[in-house]
Motif scaffolding. Structure first.
Motif, PDB file in Angstrom:
ATOM      1  N   THR A 285      -8.468  -7.887  -7.664  1.00 28.24           N
ATOM      2  CA  THR A 285      -9.123  -6.592  -7.396  1.00 28.24           C
ATOM      3  C   THR A 285     -10.548  -6.826  -6.901  1.00 28.24           C
ATOM      4  OG1 THR A 285      -7.824  -5.685  -9.189  1.00 28.24           O
ATOM      5  CG2 THR A 285      -9.689  -4.362  -8.461  1.00 28.24           C
ATOM      6  N   ASP A 286     -11.243  -7.756  -7.552  1.00 25.52           N
ATOM      7  CA  ASP A 286     -12.622  -8.066  -7.163  1.00 25.52           C
ATOM      8  C   ASP A 286     -12.680  -8.574  -5.720  1.00 25.52           C
ATOM      9  OD1 ASP A 286     -15.432  -8.735  -7.627  1.00 25.52           O
ATOM     10  OD2 ASP A 286     -14.743 -10.829  -7.628  1.00 25.52           O
ATOM     11  N   LEU A 288     -10.417  -8.083  -3.322  1.00 25.61           N
ATOM     12  CA  LEU A 288     -10.042  -7.005  -2.392  1.00 25.61           C
ATOM     13  C   LEU A 288     -11.221  -6.069  -2.158  1.00 25.61           C
ATOM     14  CD1 LEU A 288      -6.422  -6.196  -3.652  1.00 25.61           C
ATOM     15  CD2 LEU A 288      -7.041  -7.264  -1.486  1.00 25.61           C
ATOM     16  N   GLN A 289     -11.962  -5.793  -3.234  1.00 26.16           N
ATOM     17  CA  GLN A 289     -13.141  -4.929  -3.065  1.00 26.16           C
ATOM     18  C   GLN A 289     -14.189  -5.623  -2.209  1.00 26.16           C
ATOM     19  OE1 GLN A 289     -14.221  -3.933  -7.058  1.00 26.16           O
ATOM     20  NE2 GLN A 289     -12.797  -2.190  -7.117  1.00 26.16           N
ATOM     21  N   THR A 290     -14.383  -6.913  -2.457  1.00 25.28           N
ATOM     22  CA  THR A 290     -15.394  -7.665  -1.702  1.00 25.28           C
ATOM     23  C   THR A 290     -15.083  -7.646  -0.209  1.00 25.28           C
ATOM     24  OG1 THR A 290     -15.639  -9.140  -3.597  1.00 25.28           O
ATOM     25  CG2 THR A 290     -16.551  -9.935  -1.526  1.00 25.28           C
ATOM     26  N   GLY A 292     -12.783  -5.593   1.329  1.00 22.76           N
ATOM     27  CA  GLY A 292     -12.399  -4.280   1.845  1.00 22.76           C
ATOM     28  C   GLY A 292     -10.943  -4.177   2.273  1.00 22.76           C
ATOM     29  N   PRO A 294      -7.058  -2.864   1.158  1.00 14.76           N
ATOM     30  CA  PRO A 294      -6.729  -1.712   0.322  1.00 14.76           C
ATOM     31  C   PRO A 294      -5.731  -1.898  -0.822  1.00 14.76           C
ATOM     32  CG  PRO A 294      -5.560  -1.568   2.401  1.00 14.76           C
ATOM     33  CD  PRO A 294      -6.373  -2.817   2.448  1.00 14.76           C
ATOM     34  N   ASN A 296      -3.707  -3.177  -3.855  1.00 11.40           N
ATOM     35  CA  ASN A 296      -3.710  -4.046  -5.035  1.00 11.40           C
ATOM     36  C   ASN A 296      -2.358  -4.661  -5.335  1.00 11.40           C
ATOM     37  OD1 ASN A 296      -5.764  -4.755  -6.966  1.00 11.40           O
ATOM     38  ND2 ASN A 296      -6.388  -2.608  -6.775  1.00 11.40           N
ATOM     39  N   HIS A 357      -8.439  -9.583   6.687  1.00 12.97           N
ATOM     40  CA  HIS A 357      -9.896  -9.654   6.710  1.00 12.97           C
ATOM     41  C   HIS A 357     -10.308 -11.050   7.142  1.00 12.97           C
ATOM     42  CE1 HIS A 357     -14.067  -8.883   5.652  1.00 12.97           C
ATOM     43  NE2 HIS A 357     -14.074 -10.138   5.218  1.00 12.97           N
TER      44      HIS A 357
END
Ligand code: ADP
Ligand code: GLC
Length: 486
Positions: A285-286, A288-290, A292, A294, A296, A357
């Motif tokens: 999750t960390d 994916l957030q870093t 960007g 979508p 999970n 990404h």
């Protein structure tokens, strides 16, 4: 044993790839086993800035190409970087910002022949005229072409310590012209196929191979492969005739820096059993957030590395559109290198913003987050002398997808019914260097990911593998002993 290590990079001061990791972690492992390893590096501007207080312990005038350079040997003691660190300060050659080998545009610094000849002359002098009366090198261990001439210069002295040369990557041969040879005042006798002349020019890597007492490379499989025309980069004949002068010793990984139980870049820590499933989810999750991305729940694949032909990044780029068609996988790529690969990957990411990404650049923290946060790690190298990233990913419970070559073949066991049964499966291996074979293997890995029992076993097997430096460091010790015992 007193050993001087010479190299052109060392983590954490200056690193472009695995060489920097090895030059940091192998001396540490040897020092822990009771040896006294000191390290010498070029005094790049960035390194001098970061190295803290430095003592000048020697000053010499050393010939370059048409000029004589005033060279200062600076000394410091930095946690983990050898027992002492020496820096060869020559502002005209090393005082510039940027990459140690190439300019901003990716092309080699035009004076590389001079830079690394002067460095090698300085290392040889340091080995022969130790500034420390209590410490005289019994053996000099040099790494890659930038230090190839050290053993050649040492051979000119009757008091030369023993020499070992390690090939980290044969495809970088330190090849320069006859004009450079003359300008650098190298002995005329060396201009011969028996010495350093090489297909009309000369090769600093060849100097290391010819003049050193022992030659090693960084995995047993690569040691065999480089004796063949396919992987030998025109050195195969020379290497084949070396017999047991050439040894392959597998690299280890530094378990202090690369440890999911203590890694400072991770959102959650874990071990092979303890918290693995929960913490990997948090790290995913960390990540994916870093970056960007979508989803999970979709499988996440990572790639880290120099964006060059060797690493098979073009195979990844070719297979991705089809992978996105056939699966829900998301992919994160971290790397820099060849401008063509960089721009084609960025274009691909633009076409698939929800799935891919691409981070062009160098990021230590993102590298650690990818190793921990991904489900699978892509490493489809065409050849791989050892490879550290697949070992990091094994250790982080992120099974690697690799080509069957070099150090990848020596560390990754393909998942099959047989290897699952005998509990050796730790990753996914393909055997033909093509985008199709990579795609098939990746789909096979995704299928395994969907079968929790097999999947967790594969992850655990990789995490429990002994990948640290101790065994390999002992192997180096045995080799050194052979050279310094009468
Ligand atoms: P090579 O030495 O051929 O580049 P290795 O797998 O032996 O390959 O080692 C590569 C090392 O460099 C690893 O520590 C990897 O994490 C690191 N690395 C490569 N590219 C990057 C990058 N863009 N950002 C951060 N670390 C990187
Ligand atoms: C080289 C190789 C890599 C190896 C590293 C450290 O850069 O390409 O395979 O792991 O050196 O030895």
């Amino acid at each position: 044993m007193k050993i001087l290590y010479a190299a052109s990079e060392a983590y954490p001061l200056i690193k472009t790839g695995g060489l920097g990791d090895v030059v940091y972690s192998l001396p540490r492992a040897l020092n822990r086993l009771g040896d006294s390893v000191r390290l010498v590096l070029p005094g790049y501007g960035q390194v001098l800035d970061e190295a803290g207080p430095l003592d000048v312990v020697a000053e010499w005038d050393i010939p370059g190409a048409g000029t004589v350079h005033h060279v200062r040997i600076l000394q410091t003691q930095l946690e983990g970087l050898g027992e002492r660190l020496y820096l060869v300060e020559v502002p005209a050659l090393f005082g510039r910002p940027g990459n140690p080998y190439v300019q901003e545009n990716g092309i080699d610094w035009p004076d590389n022949a001079e830079r690394f000849t002067v460095f090698s002359r300085a290392v040889a002098m340091l080995a022969l005229q130790s500034p420390d009366p209590d410490w005289q090198a019994e053996l000099v261990h040099c790494h890659d072409w930038q230090t190839g001439l050290v053993a050649a210069f040492l051979s000119q002295s009757p008091q030369s310590p023993a020499t070992v040369f390690t090939i980290h990557n044969l495809s970088y041969d330190g090849y320069f012209s006859h004009q450079d040879f003359t300008r650098l005042h190298l002995p005329a006798a060396w201009w011969s196929p028996d010495y350093i002349e090489f297909y009309g020019g000369f090769s600093m890597l060849k100097a290391g191979l010819v003049f050193s007492d022992r030659v090693t490379t960084v995995s047993p499989s690569y040691a065999k492969e480089i004796c063949t025309p396919e992987f030998g980069y025109r050195f195969d004949g020379l290497l084949m005739f070396m017999g047991d002068k050439l040894t392959g010793i597998l690299n280890g990984i530094d378990l202090d820096t690369w440890n999911p139980a203590s890694d400072r870049y991770l959102a959650a820590h874990y071990g092979a059993i303890r918290n693995r499933i929960k913490s990997k989810r948090i790290n995913k999750t960390d990540l994916l957030q870093t970056v960007g991305l979508p989803d999970n729940d979709a499988p996440l694949l990572g790639f880290i590395g120099r964006l060059v032909h060797q690493k098979g990044i073009d195979l990844v780029a070719t297979m991705l559109p089809e992978l996105f068609e056939q699966s829900t996988a998301q992919v994160v790529i971290l790397g820099s290198g060849d401008k063509l690969f960089e721009s084609s990957l960025l274009a691909l990411a633009k076409q698939h913003p929800e799935r891919l990404h691409v981070f062009i650049g160098y990021s230590e923290s993102l590298a650690h987050k990818i190793e921990a946060g991904c489900d699978l790690f892509l490493m489809p190298s065409r050849f791989e002398p050892c490879g550290l990233n697949q070992m990091y990913s094994l250790h982080y419970g992120t099974p690697p997808i690799v080509n069957d070559t070099g150090g990848l073949a020596d560390t990754v066991v393909d998942t099959t019914p047989t290897t699952l049964k005998n509990r050796t499966a730790n990753g996914f291996v393909f055997r033909e260097t093509s985008a199709d074979a990579l795609l098939d293997c990746t789909l096979r890995a995704l299928d395994c990911l969907a079968h929790p029992r097999a999947w967790h076993q594969v992850c655990r097997t990789g995490m429990q593998q002994a990948l640290g430096w101790e065994a390999s460091a002992r192997h180096y010790q045995q080799l050194y002993q052979l050279e310094i015992s009468p």
